[in-house]
Design an enzyme around this catalytic site. Structure first.
Site, mmCIF file in Angstrom:
data_model
loop_
_atom_site.group_PDB
_atom_site.id
_atom_site.type_symbol
_atom_site.label_atom_id
_atom_site.label_comp_id
_atom_site.label_asym_id
_atom_site.label_seq_id
_atom_site.Cartn_x
_atom_site.Cartn_y
_atom_site.Cartn_z
ATOM 1 N N GLU A 45 8.422 -15.198 -1.891
ATOM 2 C CA GLU A 45 7.457 -14.075 -1.921
ATOM 3 C C GLU A 45 7.440 -13.444 -3.307
ATOM 4 O OE1 GLU A 45 4.976 -13.109 -0.271
ATOM 5 O OE2 GLU A 45 5.374 -11.376 1.003
ATOM 6 N N THR A 103 -2.235 -9.332 -3.721
ATOM 7 C CA THR A 103 -1.182 -8.314 -3.645
ATOM 8 C C THR A 103 -0.758 -7.854 -5.041
ATOM 9 O OG1 THR A 103 -0.421 -9.206 -1.557
ATOM 10 C CG2 THR A 103 1.157 -7.886 -2.777
HETATM 11 N N1 HSE Z 1 4.498 -3.762 0.945
HETATM 12 C C1 HSE Z 1 3.669 -4.705 0.232
HETATM 13 C C2 HSE Z 1 2.573 -3.955 -0.485
HETATM 14 C C3 HSE Z 1 3.083 -5.662 1.242
HETATM 15 O O1 HSE Z 1 1.995 -3.050 0.114
HETATM 16 O O2 HSE Z 1 2.302 -4.263 -1.659
HETATM 17 C C4 HSE Z 1 2.093 -6.632 0.662
HETATM 18 O O3 HSE Z 1 1.466 -7.347 1.731
#
Ligand code: HSE
Length: 318
Positions: A136, A188
């Site tokens: 990830e 992301t």
């Molecule tokens: N916690 C992470 C974010 C999850 O909000 O960037 C990404 O899916």
């Protein structure tokens, strides 16, 4: 002649996930029972990880160092001290990439989970999180609120990353989740790049009050409190402008009776909660209509929180 080490194919499934749950940025996520990635794997003679096929998506490299299934599989071989083993993979994507539903995390979890089964399960579920996190991190960032619930199922709180400390949280029995994914890619990495490095103490106070309320709501089976506690004072105001039509879509969800509505992970998927299936369908329609107002098609998934996480569909352990 040397005997071939090829094993039977096994097939595993890893669910989609909703990270953040509103205010709990990088700290609470849950898994969905409606959607996930499938992965077939078998042992082969040639050491290393080999991705034979990727279906369900375009533009994902079969180079195992460039997608999370391959990276997590390789890291699992390493952690299990089995680098001389060879693994062949076929990845079947069902979660759209860049959707905010933990697509990269599900592939990572499927890769790690499958390799562990092929090796005879030398690693525990929690040990498997390390390879998933490494994968990830290579594509999105170092956070566990997608990979942990995708692997373990249910709601998971990440109390600490290094060393990893997780707290499993209860799943309210009537909780129904409506997740609506607009036809719009938001990576992301990009959605993290807009986040502030510093926040005001008064914002932090409101946020941690809601996170506390959210955890209490899960324990008390209180969906009304859960919906109220989903309000995010820090991240949503910065990310919502990256999602066309988000504010009106959210208002439409709440007007249709949603108990709460927030961005799923880094977006652009939005999710709403309710305790009633008929209402969930109406909420989905209104959310989709909200995205349609800005000319975005969308997909709706209505379901419950999967308490199971990753699992084997075919082969060993079945
Ligand atoms: N916690 C992470 C974010 C999850 O909000 O960037 C990404 O899916």
């Amino acid at each position: 002649m040397a005997r071939s080490k090829k094993s039977e194919w096994i097939e595993v499934f890893a669910p989609a996930t909703v990270a953040n749950c509103g205010p709990a940025f990088d700290t609470i996520g849950f898994s969905l029972d409606t959607l996930g990635d499938c992965l077939e794997a078998r042992l082969v003679d040639k050491p290393g990880v080999h991705i034979a096929e990727i279906t369900g998506t375009k533009g994902l490299s079969t180079d195992p160092t460039k997608n999370t299934a391959g990276i997590a599989a390789q890291e699992t071989l390493k952690l299990a001290k089995s680098l001389s083993q060879g693994v062949e993979i076929r990845l079947h994507k069902q979660i759209p990439q860049g959707s905010g539903l933990g697509s990269s995390a599900a592939s990572a979890v499927a890769g790690a989970y499958a390799v562990n089964i092929l090796l005879g399960e030398p690693l525990s579920q929690e040990e498997l999180l390390e390879p998933c996190l490494a994968a990830e991190c290579a594509v999105s960032g170092y956070f566990a609120d997608n990979v942990a619930p995708a692997l373990l199922g249910g709601f998971v709180l990440i109390q600490n990353l290094k060393p990893l400390r997780l707290v499993r949280l209860p799943v309210p029995d009537k909780l129904i989740v409506t997740a609506v994914t607009p036809d719009y890619v938001l990576l992301t990495r990009e959605a993290r790049a807009v986040l502030p490095e510093k926040i005001l103490l008064k914002q932090a106070v409101r946020q941690w009050a809601n996170i506390g309320a959210l955890v209490a709501a899960l324990h008390q089976n209180d969906l009304k409190l859960l919906g109220e506690a989903m309000e995010d004072f820090i991240i949503e105001p910065v990310r919502a402008p990256l999602i066309p039509g988000f504010d009106r879509m959210k208002q439409a969800a709440l007007a249709a009776g949603a108990l709460g509505c927030a961005i799923s992970g880094a977006g652009p998927t939005a999710f709403a909660i309710t305790d009633d299936l008929t209402k969930a369908e109406k909420i989905a329609q209104r959310m989709q209509a909200g995205f349609a107002q800005v000319s975005l098609k969308s997909q709706a998934h209505i379901g419950r929180v999967s308490t199971q996480g990753a699992r084997c569909l075919r082969g060993k352990n079945r």
